[in-house]
Structure formats: C-alpha cells, structure tokens
Write a protein that holds these residues in place. Structure first.
Motif, PDB file in Angstrom:
ATOM      1  N   ASP A 185      41.623  43.185  27.018  1.00 45.01           N
ATOM      2  CA  ASP A 185      41.121  41.969  26.353  1.00 45.01           C
ATOM      3  C   ASP A 185      42.019  41.590  25.181  1.00 45.01           C
ATOM      4  N   TYR A 192      43.827  43.702  35.284  1.00 40.76           N
ATOM      5  CA  TYR A 192      43.803  45.158  35.161  1.00 40.76           C
ATOM      6  C   TYR A 192      43.312  45.755  36.469  1.00 40.76           C
ATOM      7  N   SER A 224      39.959  43.665  37.448  1.00 42.21           N
ATOM      8  CA  SER A 224      39.349  42.748  36.483  1.00 42.21           C
ATOM      9  C   SER A 224      40.369  41.684  36.096  1.00 42.21           C
ATOM     10  N   MET A 275      42.595  37.647  40.513  1.00 45.09           N
ATOM     11  CA  MET A 275      42.110  38.850  41.188  1.00 45.09           C
ATOM     12  C   MET A 275      42.180  38.683  42.698  1.00 45.09           C
ATOM     13  N   LYS A 332      34.905  44.260  41.484  1.00 47.18           N
ATOM     14  CA  LYS A 332      35.369  43.301  40.481  1.00 47.18           C
ATOM     15  C   LYS A 332      34.446  43.378  39.261  1.00 47.18           C
ATOM     16  N   MET A 333      35.033  43.407  38.077  1.00 42.84           N
ATOM     17  CA  MET A 333      34.227  43.572  36.862  1.00 42.84           C
ATOM     18  C   MET A 333      34.992  43.080  35.650  1.00 42.84           C
ATOM     19  N   LYS A 334      34.375  43.207  34.480  1.00 41.57           N
ATOM     20  CA  LYS A 334      35.033  42.823  33.236  1.00 41.57           C
ATOM     21  C   LYS A 334      36.115  43.845  32.893  1.00 41.57           C
ATOM     22  N   ASN A 335      37.086  43.415  32.081  1.00 40.23           N
ATOM     23  CA  ASN A 335      38.170  44.314  31.682  1.00 40.23           C
ATOM     24  C   ASN A 335      37.651  45.601  31.056  1.00 40.23           C
ATOM     25  N   GLU A 337      34.862  47.055  31.390  1.00 41.13           N
ATOM     26  CA  GLU A 337      34.163  47.902  32.369  1.00 41.13           C
ATOM     27  C   GLU A 337      35.154  48.666  33.246  1.00 41.13           C
ATOM     28  N   ALA A 338      36.226  47.993  33.638  1.00 39.98           N
ATOM     29  CA  ALA A 338      37.249  48.650  34.449  1.00 39.98           C
ATOM     30  C   ALA A 338      37.955  49.741  33.647  1.00 39.98           C
TER      31      ALA A 338
END
Length: 293
Positions: A130, A143, A166, A172, A193-196, A198-199
């Motif tokens: 982020d 990411y 992410s 993506m 697939k997820m937020k930065n 979270e990854a």
C-alpha cells in the motif's frame, strides 16, 4: 535442524507431478493470442526468479531476465508488458523484512516511466505494498506472493497449491491469465484475490504456521524424552486424526525449523504485532531445540 523447504513429497491436497505440458513436450501455445504474445520480464534471478523465468520461458516467446549482477538488459525490462520482481528481502536488525531491494526496483521503474504491470513476488513487510502504491503512483503494482520450497522451486511454481494476488482488478486479471497452464486453476487450485494487507499477512502467516507446528512437535518430543516415550508413536496419534490434513511439520526427530524463509517471515509477523504470544513462544521453543541439537 529441519530445512522446511526441502524436496520431500508433500501429501497436502494431492501428490505433485510435472506439468502435463512438460511431459508431452509442451509448447509455447496459448488459446488466446493476445496473452501468448505478452512480453514478460523477471527482475532478480535468484531461487524464485529462476523458477519464474524458466517456467515462463517454456510458454512465452519473450521473457527477459535482469539481475544487478550483470545478467540481462534493463531496457528489455522497460519494454515488457508485465514484470515480476523477485529480489531478496532479508531480515533487518529490528526484525522486519528489509524491503529496500524491492523499493529500489520500483523506484527505478517509476523513474524510467515504466507502463507495464509490476508484480511483486518477493515477500514484503506488512503495509509495504500500500505504501509503495502511494509512493509510486505512476506504477501499476500487484502483489503476488510465492509459496515455494527452496530445493524444488521449479516444480512448486509449475504446480501451485493456490494463486494469491492483490491489486487493481483489471491488473490482477491480466496477471492471472498468464497462469493458464496451471492444472485446474480456479477450481482445485483456487485464485485468492484480496487486499494488499491481507495478501502480505497471509504470506507471513503461512510460514508462521509452519513455525508453530514445528515448535509444537519439538515440544511434544521434549515431553517424550522426559518420560522415555517414543515420540513417533505419540505423534502417530495426531497423524491419524481426519482433521489433520498433513503430517508435514508434525514429524519428530527432525530438529527445529530453519531455511531462508520461515524464520525471517515469522519474525516479521512477530515484530508487526502488539502481543504475539503464540508466535513468540514458537520462536523460543525453536531456539531451545536448536541449542539442544
């Protein structure tokens, strides 16, 4: 000391096997012409970078590699559609991952006006992606952490357990398209697939779980030694439980956890938390085990 990323066969999910395209001779073909003609670049040709480049070389015509040791041409990187950043992020003095190598690459790409997608494969600190997206607003940063074993990187990259990613949705999707050759991608091989953030935590948590399991096993082994019990018999009780997916990291007599990734990634998660009781205990258990052995 057990090296977590060794070449023993995993029994998690399903036995690994060579990619079917490699078995029958393969070929750089893809049903979507626009995907097959993508120009790719791999920055950092260490253990992860070599696995990424070697695999993509088989399926794509243009895959340029670059490393600060003199291999490759930076100009070729700048002409790529998607670049994969696979540089090292060692542990720093404060326990956090040193992401300066990744930052240096992003800075150079930004200054060069790179217009392609930057896929960070390196393991990074919590919040790094982020922060980098804000710092280098002209870059399209994705990411996509990698989950490889050190001694079988190529096999694990060809046959992943999952694809974690992410970033912006459109970017993506373009990156995921590159992995069309993965067996059952999106089905038995999930696309997560997820937020930065979270990854990032998910990657660290993966290795931290290994640290906890290894330390748990060594704790039980220590108890067995006190009572002259056979630790293999004791752990077989756990292995027989249907809720235990794998015996990996639950095998006694292999020592503490080591290798390049698990120790430093676990430490990164520890120093990023306010009160990491369990992970701190796992790390202490590992220290005692290594001193014992």
């Amino acid at each position: 000391m057990r090296f977590i990323n060794d070449d023993r066969k995993s029994i998690f999910r399903k036995p690994r096997r060579p990619c079917p395209f490699f078995r029958r001779g393969g070929g750089k073909k893809h049903p979507l012409t626009q995907v097959s003609k993508q120009k790719l670049a791999v920055i950092g040709l260490g253990s992860v970078g070599k696995a990424v480049k070697h695999t993509f070389d088989f399926f794509y015509d243009t895959v340029d590699g670059y490393d600060i040791d003199g291999r490759g041409n930076w100009e070729n990187v700048l002409h790529s559609d998607i670049s994969f950043i696979c540089v090292s992020t060692p542990e720093s003095e404060d326990g956090h991952l040193d992401c300066s190598n990744v930052d240096n690459v992003l800075c150079r790409l930004s200054a060069s006006g790179y217009s392609g997608i930057c896929v960070i494969k390196s393991t990074v600190s919590v919040g790094f992606t982020d922060a980098s997206t804000k710092k280098y607003s002209n870059l399209r940063i994705v990411y996509m952490p990698e989950f490889l074993r050190e001694k079988s990187n190529f096999t694990w990259f060809v046959n992943p357990d999952r694809l974690v990613i992410s970033g912006e949705i459109a970017d993506m999707d373009k990156v995921i398209e590159l992995f069309w050759w993965v067996d059952d991608v999106g089905e038995s091989v999930p696309i997560l697939k997820m937020k930065n953030i979270e990854a990032e935590i998910g990657k660290l948590a993966h290795n931290a779980r290994i640290a906890v399991l290894v330390s748990f096993t060594n704790e039980i082994e220590s108890a067995c030694m006190e009572y002259e019990a056979d630790s293999d018999n004791v752990m077989s009780v756990i292995h027989a439980d249907r809720r235990v997916n794998s015996k990996e990291h639950l095998k006694p007599k292999l020592g503490g956890y080591g290798g390049k990734c698990v120790p430093k990634d676990t430490k990164e998660l520890i120093v990023s938390m306010k009160n990491p009781i369990l992970l701190t205990a796992a790390e202490e258990r590992n220290r005692i085990t290594l001193e014992r052995d």
